[in-house]
Design an enzyme around this catalytic site. Structure first.
Site, short mmCIF file in Angstrom:
data_model
loop_
_atom_site.label_atom_id
_atom_site.label_comp_id
_atom_site.label_asym_id
_atom_site.label_seq_id
_atom_site.Cartn_x
_atom_site.Cartn_y
_atom_site.Cartn_z
CB CYS A 80 -0.92 0.01 1.22
SG CYS A 80 -2.03 1.45 1.25
CG HIS A 92 -1.43 -1.79 -9.68
ND1 HIS A 92 -2.34 -0.87 -9.21
CD2 HIS A 92 -0.68 -2.16 -8.62
CE1 HIS A 92 -2.14 -0.67 -7.92
NE2 HIS A 92 -1.14 -1.44 -7.52
CD GLU A 131 -6.87 1.29 -3.48
OE1 GLU A 131 -6.71 0.36 -2.65
OE2 GLU A 131 -6.49 2.46 -3.29
CB CYS A 174 -4.50 3.79 -5.82
SG CYS A 174 -3.78 2.13 -5.72
N GLY A 219 -1.02 2.26 -7.42
CA GLY A 219 -1.66 2.47 -8.72
C GLY A 219 -0.99 3.59 -9.50
#
Ligand SMILES: N[C@H](CCC[C@H](N)C(=O)O)C(=O)O
Length: 279
Positions: free
Chosen positions: A75, A161, A210, A219, A222
């Site tokens: 994260c 992703h 997400e 994100c 991301g």
């Protein structure tokens, strides 16, 4: 028993942060639900758990749970909150922290009161590492009912992703197409789906649907994935600012397979609290 937590956010992606050692925290599904639910609990996109280092080469271990309770391997926005939490709570006075997740080791550096620069490690685009059940390619295509053949780039930043380039993120079918790709058998562990609008060689807008949380205001991984795919597709140069709905993130990647992606962005403590909890 009481469980103390800190509510934090990074570019609008919000977190409940817990010092597992101090709180003797054990993440049960019911407790995670209580912490993530925005109506019946505290409310957040992810729960971030700070644990003592499991090996001498890092300063801390870092566990991440999505709003749906799933545990994941990275994260990015959370890593900046992690760095701020450690500094604000006196858990370390080191200017750089090495932190291990279940899939990666990253390095965090505070560069201002509420800004953190993170070495997110190198992107991984071998399909087995994403994971993606397609032959390796720079541009992938999957047929999605109602959308036809959908073209995307795919990369892992320690979590999977897919990045779709669109003309206008505001008009992109973020939820419907995001959910459809997540349900595709080609993504056996689901996927975070980014919608990237290129604004220039060093700028873009990004929305991400997400895995395990739905659309978030930003994100971090991301943004790293979008910067990497954008560069691989010849759309970006080495450094890019990606504008998410909750704030801007700065990404730098030299372009080599072993080169780290560096992400710089904000982190903020919103409030601290505690809940009463029966183990
Ligand atoms: N939903 C992601 C985890 C959180 C990533 C995001 N909040 C970030 O800042 O990177 C996944 O299931 O892989």
């Amino acid at each position: 028993m009481k469980l103390r937590f800190t509510k934090m956010q990074g570019a609008g992606n919000d977190f409940v942060v817990i010092d597992a050692t101090r709180e003797r925290f054990a993440p049960t599904p019911a407790l995670l639900q209580r912490l993530t639910d925005r109506r019946f609990g505290v409310g957040c996109d992810q729960v971030l758990v700070i644990e003592a280092a499991s090996t001498p080469d890092v300063d801390f271990d870092y566990r991440i749970f999505n709003a749906d309770g799933s545990e994941v391997g990275q994260c990015g926005n959370g890593s900046r909150a992690f760095a701020l939490y450690v500094a604000e709570n006196g858990l370390s006075d080191k200017p750089r922290l090495r932190v291990r997740t279940s899939t990666s080791v990253i390095e965090l550096q505070r560069i201002g009161d509420n800004r953190v620069r993170v070495d997110m490690g190198a992107p991984r685009w071998v399909p087995e590492q994403i994971p993606l059940k397609l032959a390796q390619a720079e541009r992938y295509r999957i047929d999605i009912p109602a959308f036809g053949s959908v073209e995307f780039g795919a990369v892992s930043m320690g979590n999977p992703h897919a990045v779709i380039v669109v003309d206008d993120v505001d008009g992109a079918p973020v939820e419907v197409l995001g959910r459809a790709l997540q349900a595709s058998p080609e993504f056996p562990q689901s996927v975070n789906v980014g919608f990237l609008q290129v604004l220039g060689r060093d700028a873009g807008r990004l929305r991400v649907y997400e895995r395990g949380a739905g659309e978030t205001l930003a994100c971090g991984t991301g943004a790293c994935a979008a910067a990497v795919v954008g560069r691989l597709w010849g759309l970006f140069d080495g450094a890019v600012t990606l504008k998410a709905r909750g704030g801007d993130l700065r990404l730098e990647w030299a372009g080599g397979a072993d080169d780290s992606v560096f992400m710089t962005g904000p982190a903020e403590t919103v409030f601290t609290g505690e809940i009463e909890w029966q183990k």
